[in-house]
Design a protein around this motif. Sequence first.
Motif, short mmCIF file in Angstrom:
data_model
loop_
_atom_site.label_atom_id
_atom_site.label_comp_id
_atom_site.label_asym_id
_atom_site.label_seq_id
_atom_site.Cartn_x
_atom_site.Cartn_y
_atom_site.Cartn_z
N HIS A 127 -10.42 2.68 -2.66
CA HIS A 127 -9.18 3.35 -2.25
C HIS A 127 -8.06 3.04 -3.23
O HIS A 127 -7.31 3.93 -3.65
CB HIS A 127 -8.78 2.91 -0.84
CG HIS A 127 -9.64 3.46 0.25
ND1 HIS A 127 -9.75 4.80 0.53
CD2 HIS A 127 -10.43 2.83 1.15
CE1 HIS A 127 -10.57 4.99 1.56
NE2 HIS A 127 -10.99 3.81 1.95
N LEU A 128 -7.92 1.77 -3.58
CA LEU A 128 -6.84 1.37 -4.48
C LEU A 128 -6.99 2.00 -5.85
O LEU A 128 -6.01 2.49 -6.43
CB LEU A 128 -6.82 -0.16 -4.61
CG LEU A 128 -6.41 -0.93 -3.35
CD1 LEU A 128 -6.58 -2.44 -3.57
CD2 LEU A 128 -4.97 -0.61 -2.94
N LEU A 148 -6.12 2.67 4.13
CA LEU A 148 -5.70 1.31 3.77
C LEU A 148 -4.67 0.77 4.77
O LEU A 148 -4.75 -0.41 5.17
CB LEU A 148 -5.11 1.30 2.36
CG LEU A 148 -6.12 1.50 1.22
CD1 LEU A 148 -5.39 1.68 -0.11
CD2 LEU A 148 -7.08 0.33 1.14
N VAL A 161 -4.43 4.42 -7.84
CA VAL A 161 -3.99 4.07 -9.20
C VAL A 161 -4.28 5.21 -10.17
O VAL A 161 -3.46 5.53 -11.05
CB VAL A 161 -4.66 2.76 -9.66
CG1 VAL A 161 -4.43 2.54 -11.15
CG2 VAL A 161 -4.15 1.58 -8.85
N VAL A 197 -12.16 -1.25 -0.11
CA VAL A 197 -10.73 -1.28 -0.37
C VAL A 197 -10.44 -1.05 -1.85
O VAL A 197 -9.50 -0.31 -2.21
CB VAL A 197 -10.14 -2.64 0.09
CG1 VAL A 197 -8.69 -2.79 -0.40
CG2 VAL A 197 -10.20 -2.74 1.60
N ALA A 198 -11.25 -1.64 -2.73
CA ALA A 198 -11.05 -1.45 -4.16
C ALA A 198 -11.17 0.02 -4.55
O ALA A 198 -10.45 0.51 -5.44
CB ALA A 198 -12.06 -2.28 -4.95
N HIS A 254 -6.42 8.24 1.58
CA HIS A 254 -6.73 6.89 1.11
C HIS A 254 -5.64 5.91 1.53
O HIS A 254 -5.92 4.77 1.90
CB HIS A 254 -6.90 6.90 -0.40
CG HIS A 254 -8.05 7.74 -0.85
ND1 HIS A 254 -9.32 7.27 -1.01
CD2 HIS A 254 -8.11 9.07 -1.16
CE1 HIS A 254 -10.12 8.24 -1.40
NE2 HIS A 254 -9.41 9.35 -1.49
N GLY A 255 -4.37 6.37 1.49
CA GLY A 255 -3.30 5.52 1.97
C GLY A 255 -3.38 5.27 3.46
O GLY A 255 -3.13 4.15 3.93
N VAL A 276 0.84 -1.20 0.00
CA VAL A 276 0.00 0.00 0.00
C VAL A 276 0.87 1.25 0.00
O VAL A 276 0.62 2.21 -0.75
CB VAL A 276 -0.94 0.01 1.22
CG1 VAL A 276 -1.59 1.38 1.39
CG2 VAL A 276 -2.01 -1.06 1.06
N LEU A 319 2.35 1.81 -3.44
CA LEU A 319 1.38 2.40 -4.38
C LEU A 319 1.14 3.87 -4.04
O LEU A 319 1.07 4.72 -4.94
CB LEU A 319 0.07 1.63 -4.33
CG LEU A 319 -1.08 2.18 -5.18
CD1 LEU A 319 -0.69 2.25 -6.65
CD2 LEU A 319 -2.34 1.34 -4.99
#
Length: 266
Positions: free
Chosen positions: A241-242, A224, A246, A238-239, A220-221, A156, A159
């Motif tokens: 945030h990811l 997570l 991205v 979770v999706a 968001h980090g 995490v 990213l």
Amino acid sequence: MAQSARERARPALPRVPALAVLAHHLVAYRRTWRAGLLSSFLLPVLTVLGFGVGVGAYIDQGVDGVPYLDWVVPGLVASTAVQTAVSESMWPVFGKFRWARTYVAQSAAPLRVGDILGGHLAFVTFRVITTIAAFLLVTGVFGALRPSWSAAALPVAALLGLAVAAPTFAYASVVDVDSWLAMLLRFAVLPMTLFAGVFFPVESLPTALRWLAYATPLWHGVELCRAATLGVAAQWPVAGHLLYLVAWAVAGWLLARAAFRGRLVV
């Protein structure tokens, strides 16, 4: 037609030329890594002592039933990833354009803009991973991490680092003087660190500031990392945030590639 001796002697690029750029940065880092080794382990120790023994002693009930030290450490993991990524993406990028002219030399080799940018971004991601690995190791020894999915905080953080490094590359490549880099720290990185949920829940902020916090990649980090280390559900899926991180990384890549191409391709 047979190749000339000069052509045969020319070293071949690897199948992925960006790896050659990454190797260049790693070779340079091999000369300087010892200088940052102490701080990589000292920072989490000071964090545990400062927030666990210091601030945590004044917060009896913790946050949402979690001891304050356990609650704040994942936020500090995320903020450390951001600060590492930004610091590795400002003056190093600016200097390679304005001072050392390293990018210009690399572009004279058979390297594309994407190779130069991708190799350097890969090195910044490497720096984030090693820094956060040390952070997690030390805070884990002090018992500031719960077992659950704490190791998931490492990818995490990688990213998150990429999500802020890519747009910072774009910014550092277009500014004319390095004083603009200090402005980025003062008016973007510092406010984001203070108000993106690292030290206190964003729900305590006024509505307008709360939505500004939601817009930052750091929040968001933090969500997570906190979900991973505490084993709790994040506010968003979770999706979601990811995907948001991205999106920042992809948009930053496109902006940085356009900026690099404008500076390097004549």
